[in-house]
Design a protein around this motif. Structure first.
Motif, PDB file in Angstrom:
ATOM      1  N   LYS A  57       0.664  -1.266   0.171  1.00 25.88           N
ATOM      2  CA  LYS A  57      -0.073  -0.372  -0.291  1.00 25.88           C
ATOM      3  C   LYS A  57       0.771   0.688  -0.241  1.00 25.88           C
ATOM      4  O   LYS A  57       1.835   1.305   0.490  1.00 25.88           O
ATOM      5  N   SER A  59       0.166   5.515  -0.015  1.00 24.63           N
ATOM      6  CA  SER A  59      -0.434   6.049   0.861  1.00 24.63           C
ATOM      7  C   SER A  59       0.024   7.407   0.158  1.00 24.63           C
ATOM      8  O   SER A  59       1.175   7.605  -0.628  1.00 24.63           O
ATOM      9  N   GLU A  60      -0.907   8.558   0.549  1.00 24.38           N
ATOM     10  CA  GLU A  60      -0.511   9.810  -0.041  1.00 24.38           C
ATOM     11  C   GLU A  60       0.571  10.715   0.596  1.00 24.38           C
ATOM     12  O   GLU A  60       1.581  11.048  -0.848  1.00 24.38           O
ATOM     13  N   SER A 105      -8.498   5.980   6.507  1.00 25.18           N
ATOM     14  CA  SER A 105      -6.960   5.623   5.155  1.00 25.18           C
ATOM     15  C   SER A 105      -6.727   4.490   4.362  1.00 25.18           C
ATOM     16  O   SER A 105      -6.486   4.583   4.488  1.00 25.18           O
ATOM     17  N   SER A 106      -7.952   3.673   4.200  1.00 29.31           N
ATOM     18  CA  SER A 106      -7.472   2.493   2.812  1.00 29.31           C
ATOM     19  C   SER A 106      -7.738   3.786   1.363  1.00 29.31           C
ATOM     20  O   SER A 106      -7.100   2.687   0.580  1.00 29.31           O
ATOM     21  N   ALA A 108      -5.366   4.728  -1.431  1.00 26.36           N
ATOM     22  CA  ALA A 108      -4.674   4.903  -1.141  1.00 26.36           C
ATOM     23  C   ALA A 108      -4.295   3.538  -2.491  1.00 26.36           C
ATOM     24  O   ALA A 108      -4.974   3.492  -2.987  1.00 26.36           O
TER      25      ALA A 108
END
Length: 139
Positions: A57, A59-60, A105-106, A108
């Motif tokens: 994963k 993320s930002e 928060s998932s 991504a």
């Protein structure tokens, strides 16, 4: 107000300097879902002798997080990660990452990578003992 999550998926292969990435396939390309739902991403490869699928994963903030991996048909999700990994990591088989109970928060970029575990080719070697050793005689 309904919140929708956008999950973008990519694919790659962990094999430096290689052009094998076109042999790793991931679907769907993107997922749009609501918080609380589950999302499933499939990965397969067509590389002979590769037997590991790794799931990541990004993320930002561009941090990579290993979510877990599949070795042959054994699943190894990372502790504390809300995912399930099922299927097989063998050639032409499907390995599925399920992200359980999506949250904000998932959102991504998720991707899989194909690799091989070299110990699988060395763990089971057997050597026939020398005949004198069988009888407890020293050479």
């Amino acid at each position: 107000m309904s919140v929708r999550l956008l999950i973008i998926t990519l694919n790659t292969v962990l094999f430096s300097g290689s052009s094998l990435s076109d042999q790793v396939h991931q679907t769907p390309f993107y997922i749009q879902a609501s918080p609380g739902e589950a999302a499933r991403i499939n990965c397969s490869h067509s590389i002979q002798s590769y037997n590991v699928i790794l799931w990541y994963k990004r993320s930002e903030d561009r941090q990579l997080e290993l979510l877990g991996y599949m070795f042959l048909t054994n699943s190894y999700p990372e502790p504390g990660v809300n995912v399930m990994i099922q299927g097989s990591a063998d050639k032409d088989q499907i390995c599925t990452l399920t992200i359980k109970e999506l949250s904000v928060s998932s959102s991504a970029v998720y991707f899989c990578a194909a690799s091989y575990h070299s110990a699988a080719y060395h763990c089971c070697t057997a050597q026939k003992p020398h005949p004198l050793l069988k009888t407890n005689k020293l050479l």
